[in-house]
Design an enzyme around this catalytic site. Structure first.
Site, PDB file in Angstrom:
ATOM      1  N   CYS A 137      50.839  73.525  67.812  1.00 58.84           N
ATOM      2  CA  CYS A 137      51.052  72.763  66.581  1.00 58.84           C
ATOM      3  C   CYS A 137      51.357  71.305  66.889  1.00 58.84           C
ATOM      4  O   CYS A 137      52.485  70.957  67.268  1.00 58.84           O
ATOM      5  CB  CYS A 137      52.191  73.385  65.774  1.00 58.84           C
ATOM      6  SG  CYS A 137      52.562  72.476  64.252  1.00 58.84           S
ATOM      7  N   CYS A 140      54.035  69.659  64.707  1.00 59.38           N
ATOM      8  CA  CYS A 140      55.402  70.051  65.064  1.00 59.38           C
ATOM      9  C   CYS A 140      55.857  69.340  66.336  1.00 59.38           C
ATOM     10  O   CYS A 140      56.982  68.869  66.421  1.00 59.38           O
ATOM     11  CB  CYS A 140      55.494  71.557  65.344  1.00 59.38           C
ATOM     12  SG  CYS A 140      54.620  72.606  64.209  1.00 59.38           S
ATOM     13  N   ASP A 141      55.002  69.300  67.334  1.00 56.12           N
ATOM     14  CA  ASP A 141      55.458  68.941  68.680  1.00 56.12           C
ATOM     15  C   ASP A 141      54.894  67.636  69.236  1.00 56.12           C
ATOM     16  O   ASP A 141      55.330  67.189  70.300  1.00 56.12           O
ATOM     17  CB  ASP A 141      55.114  70.092  69.648  1.00 56.12           C
ATOM     18  CG  ASP A 141      55.817  71.384  69.243  1.00 56.12           C
ATOM     19  OD1 ASP A 141      56.942  71.300  68.725  1.00 56.12           O
ATOM     20  OD2 ASP A 141      55.237  72.467  69.425  1.00 56.12           O
TER      21      ASP A 141
END
Ligand code: NDP
Length: 313
Positions: A137, A140-141
């Site tokens: 992701c 997200c990261d």
């Protein structure tokens, strides 16, 4: 509850959608029971820091966040059952769920929040480095790789979108496409191909993930020449698609070709009365914790309204 053997609300799945549905249903006095599934807490339990969920200004670790969600749901009386719903019979006023292939559960409404699972390459070290250089992701990261070199695998719209996202953070993005063309829409491909910070490596597959406890690089094999090259990347993003966890609903609930549950636009209604869907099981576009939580709230409110209209509570 008029018949103590029948639940008013059964919630299947324990990610942000499921727990948010539980919080709303519990606060409405519906005594929900939530069945966690095989991965209690869902996909967020395999991520590290979550920095884009409102309300946590310093960020929070994914597993801790899901513990917070669970405790909030419990606080209002949600019963949490650890186990997997292995089959369902959803038609009729009373729905039947089978827990872990043996226990029969009856419910008037069912909220489905079974989520989706990222597809992985299945190569060595991929899971060992998950959260330590490997991610499924970018949104997200990606932030953790600011100013660093990263690689992303895939040639679909997700990979293109995530490569474009990463290109604003990383010093360089390598995009590994296994064939000599991309499946992504023309506009997304163009965006990637015109981006000076993204280098597309065609006919390329990941031969090895390098590192000790953290990812320090990857080896790439050219599928035409078999030549191996090394890229010194610290981030490796897998964007080869997701699979919604909806197999047990096949034949009963309407779903698209990929298995995402179909809901009435803007609502959580499925094609079966009293069955509501939320979170990633019905969303292949946004797939964020906060959007999942929002749809979980919708499902609980829809279930509450359904029970009230049927005069079941
Ligand atoms: P897709 O299934 O569309 O694409 C998967 C990609 O991963 C393909 O390029 C595929 O390669 C590649 N792939 C699959 N397995 C492997 C493997 N083992 N090794 C290397 N590469 C692999 O998934 P997406 O998540 O990209 O998209 C899902 C759906 O969501 C699509 O309908 C898409 O259009 C939609 N979407 C739309 C967006 C938008 O409109 N903004 C954004 C994101 C998604 P190959 O082609 O060779 O099979």
């Amino acid at each position: 509850m008029s018949n103590s053997n029948i639940l008013d609300v059964a919630i299947i799945g324990s990610g942000p959608a499921g727990y948010t549905a539980a919080i709303y249903a519990a606060r409405a006095g519906l005594n929900p029971t939530l069945f966690t599934g095989a991965q209690p807490g869902g996909q967020l339990t395999i991520t590290t820091d979550v920095e884009n969920y409102p309300g946590y200004p310093e960020g929070i670790m994914g597993p801790q966040m899901m513990t917070d969600f669970m405790n909030q749901a419990k606080r209002f009386g949600t019963e949490i059952r650890f186990g997997s719903v292995t089959s369902v019979e959803l038609h009729g006023d009373v729905k039947k769920l089978i827990l872990d292939e043996k226990e029969e559960i009856l419910a008037r409404t069912v909220i489905i929040s079974t989520g989706a699972s990222a597809k992985w390459l299945g190569i060595e070290n991929e899971q060992k480095f998950n959260g330590h250089g490997v991610s499924a992701c970018a949104v997200c990261d990606g932030f953790f790789y600011r100013g660093q070199q990263v690689a992303i695998v895939g040639g679909g719209d997700t990979a293109c979108e995530e490569a474009s996202y990463l290109s604003k953070l990383a010093s360089k993005v390598y995009m590994l496409v296994r064939g000599n063309s991309m499946r992504a829409s023309q506009i997304m491909q163009k965006r990637v191909l015109n981006n000076p910070n993204i280098e597309v490596l065609w006919n390329s597959e990941t031969a090895e993930l390098l590192g000790d406890t953290m990812l320090t690089g990857i080896k790439v094999r050219n599928r035409e020449t078999n030549a191996i090259s090394q890229l010194d990347v610290t981030g490796f993003f897998v964007a080869i698609g997701h699979k919604p966890n909806t197999d047990i609903f096949a034949g009963q609930l309407d779903m698209d070709e990929a298995g995402y549950l179909k809901t009435v636009p803007g609502r959580s209604y499925t094609n079966i009365e009293g069955v509501f869907a939320c979170g990633d099981a019905q969303d292949n576009i946004y797939r964020q914790a906060v959007t999942a939580a929002g749809t979980g709230c919708m499902a609980a409110l829809d279930a509450e309204r359904y029970l009230a209209e049927k005069e079941l509570v």
